[in-house]
Design a protein around this motif. Structure first.
Motif, PDB file in Angstrom:
ATOM      1  N   PRO A 286      -3.615 -12.028  15.511  1.00 39.01           N
ATOM      2  CA  PRO A 286      -4.153 -10.959  14.660  1.00 39.01           C
ATOM      3  C   PRO A 286      -4.067 -11.259  13.164  1.00 39.01           C
ATOM      4  N   ASP A 287      -3.292 -12.267  12.784  1.00 41.07           N
ATOM      5  CA  ASP A 287      -3.250 -12.675  11.375  1.00 41.07           C
ATOM      6  C   ASP A 287      -4.524 -13.397  10.964  1.00 41.07           C
ATOM      7  N   PHE A 288      -5.297 -13.839  11.951  1.00 38.11           N
ATOM      8  CA  PHE A 288      -6.501 -14.632  11.669  1.00 38.11           C
ATOM      9  C   PHE A 288      -7.773 -13.987  12.203  1.00 38.11           C
ATOM     10  N   ALA A 289      -7.674 -12.924  12.978  1.00 35.47           N
ATOM     11  CA  ALA A 289      -8.861 -12.346  13.614  1.00 35.47           C
ATOM     12  C   ALA A 289      -8.787 -10.825  13.588  1.00 35.47           C
ATOM     13  N   ASP A 290      -9.942 -10.184  13.443  1.00 32.51           N
ATOM     14  CA  ASP A 290     -10.033  -8.726  13.547  1.00 32.51           C
ATOM     15  C   ASP A 290     -10.214  -8.369  15.027  1.00 32.51           C
ATOM     16  N   ILE A 291      -9.201  -7.748  15.584  1.00 31.19           N
ATOM     17  CA  ILE A 291      -9.213  -7.413  17.015  1.00 31.19           C
ATOM     18  C   ILE A 291      -9.401  -5.907  17.167  1.00 31.19           C
ATOM     19  N   PRO A 292     -10.402  -5.466  17.917  1.00 34.47           N
ATOM     20  CA  PRO A 292     -10.641  -4.024  18.081  1.00 34.47           C
ATOM     21  C   PRO A 292      -9.627  -3.396  19.038  1.00 34.47           C
ATOM     22  N   VAL A 293      -8.369  -3.355  18.609  1.00 37.46           N
ATOM     23  CA  VAL A 293      -7.263  -2.943  19.473  1.00 37.46           C
ATOM     24  C   VAL A 293      -7.505  -1.563  20.077  1.00 37.46           C
ATOM     25  N   ASP A 294      -7.756  -0.573  19.235  1.00 35.44           N
ATOM     26  CA  ASP A 294      -7.951   0.789  19.730  1.00 35.44           C
ATOM     27  C   ASP A 294      -9.187   0.889  20.609  1.00 35.44           C
ATOM     28  N   GLY A 295     -10.240   0.203  20.216  1.00 34.69           N
ATOM     29  CA  GLY A 295     -11.477   0.256  20.984  1.00 34.69           C
ATOM     30  C   GLY A 295     -11.322  -0.325  22.378  1.00 34.69           C
ATOM     31  N   LEU A 296     -10.577  -1.409  22.506  1.00 36.77           N
ATOM     32  CA  LEU A 296     -10.385  -2.046  23.805  1.00 36.77           C
ATOM     33  C   LEU A 296      -9.645  -1.141  24.791  1.00 36.77           C
ATOM     34  N   LEU A 297      -8.755  -0.290  24.256  1.00 37.02           N
ATOM     35  CA  LEU A 297      -7.920   0.550  25.120  1.00 37.02           C
ATOM     36  C   LEU A 297      -8.424   1.983  25.247  1.00 37.02           C
ATOM     37  N   ALA A 298      -9.532   2.308  24.592  1.00 33.20           N
ATOM     38  CA  ALA A 298     -10.042   3.680  24.604  1.00 33.20           C
ATOM     39  C   ALA A 298     -10.543   4.076  25.995  1.00 33.20           C
ATOM     40  N   ASP A 299     -10.294   5.330  26.370  1.00 35.48           N
ATOM     41  CA  ASP A 299     -10.746   5.828  27.674  1.00 35.48           C
ATOM     42  C   ASP A 299     -12.260   5.728  27.833  1.00 35.48           C
ATOM     43  N   ASP A 300     -12.995   6.066  26.774  1.00 38.79           N
ATOM     44  CA  ASP A 300     -14.456   6.009  26.851  1.00 38.79           C
ATOM     45  C   ASP A 300     -14.944   4.590  27.115  1.00 38.79           C
ATOM     46  N   TYR A 301     -14.283   3.630  26.488  1.00 39.65           N
ATOM     47  CA  TYR A 301     -14.680   2.235  26.704  1.00 39.65           C
ATOM     48  C   TYR A 301     -14.370   1.815  28.141  1.00 39.65           C
TER      49      TYR A 301
END
Length: 605
Positions: free
Chosen positions: A368-383
């Motif tokens: 994560p120091d080198f990349a923007d990771i969609p952390v919340d999006g990956l774990l969202a119920d809707d997703y």
């Protein structure tokens, strides 16, 4: 023989020898028959499983009986669960060198009963700071030109200096010990130092893996001086230790003694760091003293997904723990309990959820120091619902591909878990990655360095592309289960890409189908291999679905009819290594489980 002849007479001796031969034949026949009989009977529980181990004052579940006993001894001496976990991990690095050691990385989750919080530690090391992507690619090309790699080789070589990243285990020990330890580190490491110096008996599964490792390294490094250090440390005279042989590692004893007396700096800034740097100095690529001196792991916040009223916690990337969370986020949209646990439907939904989660993993998971990771999006119920909608209940989806979550701003490993009488629980996983590691054994130190750097991508622009001072994508993941803010179970299941799918299978077995903590691990598993990879070297999108023999023939045929490429594997090798401790708060006791596919035990107090 002459004395025996005088006593018994020749005829009696011949009769005795014939009887012995007949007895041996009968024993072989009994053994063959026993192998065909299957599980015996039990008064309670599943016939194919064992009872969990119960205790109230402390417990340790590891992949080696002596390591579990070491942990329990530390608890009895007044140590915390963290002290005991470090002691067990040190012992496993000696006793299970085919899966872990101080040349590798470490990840930990700790439940602290005082603060009533979960704490996570990411103890993964970084790539060499003095080597750019262009320099790394140039060195790989030079190896191809010299015939050291095939011309069609893709990615970073699995063995040799180019795959070595800084080992983070020792730093991780001291970080968690500083916060949660009670005993001095020299007392914590003393049992392993004694075993390393005096020797211990090798167990059967580890003997099997040592034999595989020697066969590989003796061919890989047949004409290389690297083989000398490997042979001198584990395979003296080219001989592979067998089950029951007493094995000692005096070099490792001296290394651990230096760490016990002089602390983490002995490994990262002192003589040990200089020895490792000097070892790499004549090689193209590899680590320098600066890489060791500047290493630090970090405390991280575990994240969770709710499933059937329970919360599974995993550590965030650069590890693959979120893949287990994504699988559960998908599977919560179907009631698996409407079918039997061994049905084709249950396997199909879990495998398809795995394929979907792993596609995202290959695209997004990185340092994560080198990349923007969609952390919340990956774990969202809707997703999770969006991804679930892609599953066809009647057949395999040919190529699922990664999704578009919202952006909100054969690996070998050891897993262990320890709990103490105060309620502290530790979930710890540690690894050298592929087999014993890179093949790089610094002179006289008694351990092999990891080859975790093989998991970088060489594709510019990829989230996980190699960069100087970057942590590679990681497979090892500890897990922790909570309910209503209280601890339920510390567990893990080691083994490369098997780990997230193994975590999910354990929880489905327990939460959907009511298995106890031991039955959940003994039940037949699947392991799906294939699809997009974090290295950018992708496999067949459909992949192969490996099943253990405990899966019924009817289920196998129905899965094949759905389009799965099914293979049966009875080796146990692909399917990981499970350990768990479950807390019953009402009864005030722990229930522990260990892996039938390994040598381990649960030790309780």
């Amino acid at each position: 023989m002459r004395l025996l002849c005088k006593i018994l007479g020749l005829a009696a001796l011949l009769s005795l020898l014939q009887a012995c031969a007949a007895t041996e034949t009968q024993q072989e026949e009994v053994s063959d028959v026993s192998a065909e009989l299957g599980a015996g009977g039990r008064p309670v529980g599943a016939k194919w499983s064992r009872s969990p181990v119960y205790g109230s004052r402390g417990m340790a579940a590891t992949a080696h009986p002596l390591a579990s006993q070491v942990a329990l001894d530390i608890l009895k001496e007044g140590g915390s669960a963290v002290d005991a976990a470090i002691a067990a991990n040190a012992a496993l690095g000696l006793m299970e060198p085919t899966g872990n050691g101080i040349g590798g990385d470490i990840f930990v989750i700790v439940w602290d009963p005082k603060s009533k919080q979960l704490y996570g530690y990411n103890g993964s090391g970084r790539s060499p700071m003095g080597q750019s992507l262009a320099e790394l690619q140039s060195r790989i090309d030079a190896m191809k030109a010299r015939g050291e790699l095939p011309q069609d080789h893709e990615g970073i070589p699995s063995h040799g200096p180019l795959s070595v990243s800084v080992p983070g285990t020792v730093d991780g020990w001291f970080a968690i010990h500083e916060r949660f330890g009670r005993l001095p580190m020299n007392q914590v490491l003393a049992p392993t130092i004694d075993y390393a110096r005096e020797g211990f008996p090798v167990t059967p599964v580890i003997a099997y893996y040592l034999d595989r490792s020697w066969a590989f390294f003796s061919e890989k490094y047949a004409d290389s001086p690297h083989l000398d250090n490997i042979r001198d440390t584990w395979f003296k005279g080219g001989s592979v230790p067998e089950a029951g042989d007493i094995f000692a590692n005096p070099d490792l004893a001296a290394t651990l003694e230096a760490i016990a007396l002089d602390g983490r700096d002995a490994f990262y800034r002192g003589d040990l760091a200089r020895s490792m740097a000097d070892y790499f100095a004549p090689m193209e690529g590899g680590l320098a003293y600066r890489d060791f001196a500047e290493h630090r792991g970090e405390w991280v916040s575990p994240r969770s997904v709710r499933y059937r009223g329970y919360d599974l916690y995993e550590l965030p990337p650069n590890g693959q723990g979120f893949a287990a969370l994504q699988m559960l986020s998908i599977l919560k949209n179907v009631d698996l309990a409407q079918w039997s646990r061994g049905s084709a439907e249950v396997f199909h939904y879990m495998v398809e959820a795995k394929r979907l989660a792993f596609e995202d993993m290959a695209r997004f998971y990185a340092d994560p120091d080198f990349a923007d990771i969609p952390v919340d999006g990956l774990l969202a119920d809707d997703y999770g619902k969006q991804r679930f909608a892609l599953i066809d209940p009647s057949q395999v989806t040919a190529d699922v591909g990664p999704g578009e979550p919202k952006l909100e701003g054969e690996g070998d490993t050891t897993y262990l878990t320890v709990a103490d009488e105060n309620g502290m629980m530790v979930s710890l996983i540690q690894s050298n990655y592929r087999g014993m590691g890179s093949g790089m054994v610094p002179d006289g130190l008694g351990f092999m360095l990891q080859d975790r750097g093989e998991l970088f991508s060489l594709e510019p622009g990829h989230a996980n592309v190699y960069e100087p001072g970057k942590r590679p994508f990681h497979t090892i993941i500890p897990a922790f289960l909570m309910k209503d803010g209280e601890p339920v179970m510390s567990f893990g299941l080691m083994g490369g890409g098997m780990q997230p799918q193994g975590h999910v299978q354990i929880l489905v077995n327990m939460l959907d189908f009511g298995m106890n903590v031991q039955e959940a691990g003994d039940a037949a598993r699947f392991m799906h291999d294939g699809g997009r990879q974090p290295t950018g070297i992708d496999k067949d999108p459909l992949g192969v679905l490996y099943l253990e023999p405990g899966v019924s023939a009817d289920t196998v045929e129905r899965l094949r009819a759905m389009g799965h490429k099914v293979e049966i594997d009875d080796s146990g090798v692909r399917f990981g290594g499970y350990q768990a401790i479950r807390l019953d708060r009402e009864k005030g006791s722990y229930a522990g489980a260990t892996e039938m596919r390994k040598d381990g035990t649960v030790a309780a107090w």
